[in-house]
Write an enzyme that holds these catalytic residues in place. Structure first.
Site, PDB file in Angstrom:
ATOM      1  CE  LYS A   1      -6.375  -4.861   0.932  1.00 53.46           C
ATOM      2  NZ  LYS A   1      -5.338  -3.854   1.308  1.00 53.46           N
ATOM      3  CE1 TYR A  55      -1.035  -7.094   0.093  1.00 50.22           C
ATOM      4  CE2 TYR A  55      -1.987  -8.628   1.670  1.00 50.22           C
ATOM      5  CZ  TYR A  55      -2.133  -7.591   0.754  1.00 50.22           C
ATOM      6  OH  TYR A  55      -3.380  -7.061   0.520  1.00 50.22           O
ATOM      7  CG  PHE A  99       2.846  -1.437   5.959  1.00 51.43           C
ATOM      8  CD1 PHE A  99       2.340  -2.458   5.154  1.00 51.43           C
ATOM      9  CD2 PHE A  99       3.607  -0.442   5.358  1.00 51.43           C
ATOM     10  CE1 PHE A  99       2.600  -2.497   3.797  1.00 51.43           C
ATOM     11  CE2 PHE A  99       3.864  -0.469   3.983  1.00 51.43           C
ATOM     12  CZ  PHE A  99       3.359  -1.502   3.202  1.00 51.43           C
ATOM     13  NE  ARG A 147      -3.161  -0.072  -8.440  1.00 50.01           N
ATOM     14  CZ  ARG A 147      -2.568  -0.384  -7.277  1.00 50.01           C
ATOM     15  NH1 ARG A 147      -2.816  -1.543  -6.678  1.00 50.01           N
ATOM     16  NH2 ARG A 147      -1.744   0.446  -6.706  1.00 50.01           N
ATOM     17  CB  THR A 199      -2.653   3.176  -0.684  1.00 51.63           C
ATOM     18  OG1 THR A 199      -2.146   2.736  -1.941  1.00 51.63           O
ATOM     19  CG2 THR A 199      -2.436   2.098   0.364  1.00 51.63           C
ATOM     20  NE  ARG A 202      -7.583   0.794  -1.475  1.00 51.43           N
ATOM     21  CZ  ARG A 202      -6.460   0.470  -2.092  1.00 51.43           C
ATOM     22  NH1 ARG A 202      -5.845   1.342  -2.876  1.00 51.43           N
ATOM     23  NH2 ARG A 202      -5.933  -0.730  -1.916  1.00 51.43           N
ATOM     24  CG  ASN A 204      -6.472  -0.256   1.857  1.00 49.91           C
ATOM     25  OD1 ASN A 204      -6.661  -1.460   1.958  1.00 49.91           O
ATOM     26  ND2 ASN A 204      -5.403   0.256   1.274  1.00 49.91           N
ATOM     27  CG  HIS A 208      -4.880  -6.561  -3.470  1.00 46.36           C
ATOM     28  ND1 HIS A 208      -3.631  -6.037  -3.315  1.00 46.36           N
ATOM     29  CD2 HIS A 208      -4.798  -7.416  -4.519  1.00 46.36           C
ATOM     30  CE1 HIS A 208      -2.816  -6.570  -4.235  1.00 46.36           C
ATOM     31  NE2 HIS A 208      -3.510  -7.418  -4.976  1.00 46.36           N
ATOM     32  CD  GLU A 226      -1.316  -9.433  -6.786  1.00 46.22           C
ATOM     33  OE1 GLU A 226      -2.425  -8.961  -7.133  1.00 46.22           O
ATOM     34  OE2 GLU A 226      -0.421  -8.756  -6.250  1.00 46.22           O
TER      35      GLU A 226
HETATM   36  P1  ATP Z   1      -3.089  -3.150  -2.633  1.00 48.01           P
HETATM   37  O1  ATP Z   1      -1.754  -3.752  -2.970  1.00 48.01           O
HETATM   38  O2  ATP Z   1      -3.729  -3.758  -1.406  1.00 48.01           O
HETATM   39  O3  ATP Z   1      -4.028  -3.033  -3.780  1.00 48.01           O
HETATM   40  P2  ATP Z   1      -1.841  -0.611  -2.816  1.00 48.01           P
HETATM   41  O4  ATP Z   1      -1.158  -1.154  -4.023  1.00 48.01           O
HETATM   42  O5  ATP Z   1      -2.617   0.657  -2.939  1.00 48.01           O
HETATM   43  O6  ATP Z   1      -2.838  -1.645  -2.188  1.00 48.01           O
HETATM   44  P3  ATP Z   1       0.595  -1.183  -1.386  1.00 48.01           P
HETATM   45  O7  ATP Z   1       1.645  -0.144  -1.306  1.00 48.01           O
HETATM   46  O8  ATP Z   1       0.771  -2.320  -2.349  1.00 48.01           O
HETATM   47  O9  ATP Z   1      -0.809  -0.441  -1.647  1.00 48.01           O
HETATM   48  O10 ATP Z   1       0.375  -1.764   0.078  1.00 48.01           O
HETATM   49  C1  ATP Z   1      -0.342  -2.978   0.247  1.00 48.01           C
HETATM   50  C2  ATP Z   1      -1.298  -2.811   1.385  1.00 48.01           C
HETATM   51  O11 ATP Z   1      -0.565  -2.649   2.601  1.00 48.01           O
HETATM   52  C3  ATP Z   1      -2.212  -1.587   1.326  1.00 48.01           C
HETATM   53  O12 ATP Z   1      -3.372  -1.798   0.570  1.00 48.01           O
HETATM   54  C4  ATP Z   1      -2.554  -1.369   2.795  1.00 48.01           C
HETATM   55  O13 ATP Z   1      -3.600  -2.260   3.208  1.00 48.01           O
HETATM   56  C5  ATP Z   1      -1.265  -1.769   3.487  1.00 48.01           C
HETATM   57  N1  ATP Z   1      -0.439  -0.593   3.756  1.00 48.01           N
HETATM   58  C6  ATP Z   1       0.310   0.093   2.865  1.00 48.01           C
HETATM   59  N2  ATP Z   1       0.929   1.126   3.446  1.00 48.01           N
HETATM   60  C7  ATP Z   1       0.558   1.096   4.742  1.00 48.01           C
HETATM   61  C8  ATP Z   1       0.855   1.898   5.891  1.00 48.01           C
HETATM   62  N3  ATP Z   1       1.681   2.940   5.794  1.00 48.01           N
HETATM   63  N4  ATP Z   1       0.281   1.561   7.067  1.00 48.01           N
HETATM   64  C9  ATP Z   1      -0.545   0.495   7.163  1.00 48.01           C
HETATM   65  N5  ATP Z   1      -0.854  -0.299   6.132  1.00 48.01           N
HETATM   66  C10 ATP Z   1      -0.323  -0.001   4.938  1.00 48.01           C
HETATM   67 MG    MG Z   2      -0.113  -3.076  -4.060  1.00 48.46          MG
END
Ligand code: ATP
Ligand code: MG
Length: 137
Positions: free
Chosen positions: A9, A49, A57, A85, A91, A102, A112, A115, A126
């Site tokens: 990212k 997304y 968010f 993962r 996250t 992370r 973070n 992805h 994806e």
């Molecule tokens: P990713 O999908 O990026 O691998 P993830 O699966 O751990 O991460 P998701 O729940 O899919 O997390 O959320 C996608 C992305 O949205 C997160 O990686 C983060 O960048 C952002 N995100 C998620 N929750 C929050 C939050 N509460 N505040 C800000 N950003 C958030």
């Molecule tokens: Mg995710």
């Protein structure tokens, strides 16, 4: 073998962390079989997304993802989705295990660093979002 879609990212590309993050994946035996540095457009980020479009968010996430270039990549190996993962960590970087990407590099829940696809179905979608089969070698 399995494939997963990984994104380095903007907070990480900006801080020159691409090589260090790739080293974590390669040292763990995941092979980088496709890789490209791109600037996401707003429609691309919104579509990628889409599952989060009603989350509070979402706007912040899209702005962040289009703010600077990202590196999109396909990782390949046994159990690549779950293993990637694990290497990424939680996250929320404060909850991420020691040694994870992370834990080492993420700045916040939003910024973070990485992805990773979370299921075979999302990996298929994806990977197809960014790569043609001819680009994965
Ligand atoms: P990713 O999908 O990026 O691998 P993830 O699966 O751990 O991460 P998701 O729940 O899919 O997390 O959320 C996608 C992305 O949205 C997160 O990686 C983060 O960048 C952002 N995100 C998620 N929750 C929050 C939050 N509460 N505040 C800000 N950003 C958030
Ligand atoms: Mg995710």
């Amino acid at each position: 073998v399995e494939r997963t879609l990984s994104i380095i990212k903007p907070d990480a590309t900006r801080r020159n962390l691409t090589g260090k993050i790739n080293a974590v994946y390669e040292d763990a035996g995941l092979q980088i079989v496709g890789q490209r540095r791109i600037r996401l457009t707003r429609p691309q980020a919104e579509a990628f997304y889409a599952e989060h479009k009603d989350r509070p968010f979402f706007g912040e996430l899209v702005e962040f993802m289009i703010s600077e270039p990202v590196v999109v990549q396909v990782l390949q190996g046994e159990n690549a989705i779950a293993r990637h993962r694990e290497l990424m960590g939680a996250t929320n970087p404060e909850k991420a295990d020691e040694g994870t990407v992370r834990k080492q590099f993420a700045l916040s829940m939003g910024e973070n660093s990485v992805h990773g696809s979370d299921s075979p179905e999302s990996a298929r979608r994806e990977i197809g979002f960014f790569f043609s089969e001819l680009e994965i070698l």
